[in-house]
Design an enzyme around this catalytic site. Sequence first.
Site, PDB file in Angstrom:
ATOM      1  N   GLY A   1      -6.678   2.027  -3.807  1.00 26.88           N
ATOM      2  CA  GLY A   1      -6.966   1.340  -2.539  1.00 26.88           C
ATOM      3  C   GLY A   1      -8.450   1.374  -2.235  1.00 26.88           C
TER       4      GLY A   1
ATOM      5  CB  ALA B   1     -25.309   6.908  -4.737  1.00 20.54           C
TER       6      ALA B   1
ATOM      7  NE  ARG C   1      -2.378   0.630  -4.660  1.00 18.32           N
ATOM      8  CZ  ARG C   1      -2.988   1.515  -3.866  1.00 18.32           C
ATOM      9  NH1 ARG C   1      -3.399   2.654  -4.345  1.00 18.32           N
ATOM     10  NH2 ARG C   1      -3.165   1.260  -2.588  1.00 18.32           N
TER      11      ARG C   1
ATOM     12  CG  ASP D   1      -3.296  10.724  -5.094  1.00 16.05           C
ATOM     13  OD1 ASP D   1      -3.558   9.512  -4.929  1.00 16.05           O
ATOM     14  OD2 ASP D   1      -2.249  11.254  -4.686  1.00 16.05           O
TER      15      ASP D   1
ATOM     16  CB  THR E   1      -8.524   7.684  -0.682  1.00 17.54           C
ATOM     17  OG1 THR E   1      -7.381   7.480   0.179  1.00 17.54           O
ATOM     18  CG2 THR E   1      -8.721   9.172  -0.848  1.00 17.54           C
TER      19      THR E   1
ATOM     20  CG  ASP F   1      -4.436   7.647   2.466  1.00 17.42           C
ATOM     21  OD1 ASP F   1      -4.476   6.921   3.473  1.00 17.42           O
ATOM     22  OD2 ASP F   1      -3.785   7.356   1.445  1.00 17.42           O
TER      23      ASP F   1
ATOM     24  CG  ASP G   1      -4.318  11.567   0.203  1.00 14.97           C
ATOM     25  OD1 ASP G   1      -5.431  11.182  -0.216  1.00 14.97           O
ATOM     26  OD2 ASP G   1      -3.256  11.003  -0.113  1.00 14.97           O
TER      27      ASP G   1
ATOM     28  NE  ARG H   1       1.911   4.944  -0.305  1.00 15.06           N
ATOM     29  CZ  ARG H   1       1.316   3.987  -0.996  1.00 15.06           C
ATOM     30  NH1 ARG H   1       1.798   2.765  -0.983  1.00 15.06           N
ATOM     31  NH2 ARG H   1       0.249   4.233  -1.726  1.00 15.06           N
TER      32      ARG H   1
ATOM     33  CD  GLU I   1       1.162   3.560   5.498  1.00 17.29           C
ATOM     34  OE1 GLU I   1       1.675   2.447   5.371  1.00 17.29           O
ATOM     35  OE2 GLU I   1       0.137   3.920   4.882  1.00 17.29           O
TER      36      GLU I   1
HETATM   37  O1  F6P Z   1      -4.113   5.160  -0.119  1.00 18.98           O
HETATM   38  C1  F6P Z   1      -4.679   4.342   0.827  1.00 18.98           C
HETATM   39  C2  F6P Z   1      -3.623   3.510   1.518  1.00 18.98           C
HETATM   40  O2  F6P Z   1      -4.297   2.701   2.444  1.00 18.98           O
HETATM   41  C3  F6P Z   1      -2.485   4.270   2.186  1.00 18.98           C
HETATM   42  O3  F6P Z   1      -2.811   4.830   3.430  1.00 18.98           O
HETATM   43  C4  F6P Z   1      -1.466   3.174   2.275  1.00 18.98           C
HETATM   44  O4  F6P Z   1      -0.178   3.677   2.420  1.00 18.98           O
HETATM   45  C5  F6P Z   1      -1.653   2.452   0.968  1.00 18.98           C
HETATM   46  O5  F6P Z   1      -2.988   2.668   0.584  1.00 18.98           O
HETATM   47  C6  F6P Z   1      -1.360   0.982   1.040  1.00 18.98           C
HETATM   48  O6  F6P Z   1      -1.484   0.471  -0.240  1.00 18.98           O
HETATM   49  P1  F6P Z   1      -1.586  -1.093  -0.589  1.00 18.98           P
HETATM   50  O7  F6P Z   1      -2.972  -1.522  -0.304  1.00 18.98           O
HETATM   51  O8  F6P Z   1      -1.268  -1.164  -2.032  1.00 18.98           O
HETATM   52  O9  F6P Z   1      -0.623  -1.787   0.305  1.00 18.98           O
END
Ligand code: F6P
Length: 322
Positions: A14, A25, A75, A106, A128, A130, A132, A174, A225
């Site tokens: 993402g 950079a 991806r 990740d 990211t 997230d 995470d 997610r 979400e």
């Molecule tokens: O990992 C980043 C993220 O934005 C998550 O928060 C979300 O659930 C996911 O990507 C959405 O993925 P996509 O862009 O493939 O819909």
Amino acid sequence: MSVPSSIAVLTSGGDAPGMNAALRAVVRRSVYEGIRIFGVYHGYNGLIRDEMIEMNVSSVSDILHRGGTILRTARSAEFMTSAGRDKALAALRGRGIEGLVVIGGDGSFRGALELMRLGFPVMGVPGTIDNDIEGTDYTIGFDTAVNTAVEAINKVRDTATSHERTFIVEVMGRDAGFIALAAGIAGGAEVILVPEEGRDLREICRRLTSGLRRGKLHLIVVVAEGAARAYDVAAGVTSEAGLETRVIVLGHLQRGGTPTAFDRILASRFGSAAVAALLEGRAGLMTGVRGDQLVFPELEACLAVRKRLDPELLKLAGILAI
Ligand code: F6P
């Protein structure tokens, strides 16, 4: 491990605001160090298809403030196969590239580890929204995404107050509640729902109605979400507590936009440090930040552990919402 004279960089997974700043950079540090730098388009898919260009100082002009990624992202399912990885490796070696910087989350780092296992040096830069990823306090894009969510909550609050309504604001995340927790605290939410914790409709309604009883004009629930869908929460709150609700799903809005100064600086530090590490013969690591200090944890160790929400922040959110 020998010191590379030519490296590549890609963005994967993402997109996140600040990825361009990290790319800039990486490129500028490489030029500064006198090594060749190749940009790979479309993440690991581009590696497999040999979609690369050599970059120079001006290839990354005027991108510091832009969201998204000029290298595009993807991806890649094909890279998950060993045939795909072999093609990627052949493309890198065919161009004489001896190191790779992967900017992503990740999933992207799992790909990086696979390349390391094949003997190819890789450095990870966590990008990211997230936040995470274990091994770093912050990932690139998180601060911008939180600020976007808070700006939305501020606006919603005006309408919530005017109409004395309950708003359910769904934010991204997610598997993790970092955005929800930060945006909920900064936005003064009455209730914050994160995937890491269970959710109890009765308790949510109790908090909302006790807020009403003490004279609150607006009630805001921030939900990640991955914790619940906002429309389900709204329906539950209406049927259990009889409150009039409205729903906002922020979705991909949080992934775009100009990066905050915080994200630009973090991305700049990470990108430059990743190149420096490769030039010191280091690889299989991630750039991270602990407090003010740059750190370089092992990628494998970062992927092995699920990053935990700060329990102090979780507690604070409950205290402030009484
Ligand atoms: O990992 C980043 C993220 O934005 C998550 O928060 C979300 O659930 C996911 O990507 C959405 O993925 P996509 O862009 O493939 O819909």
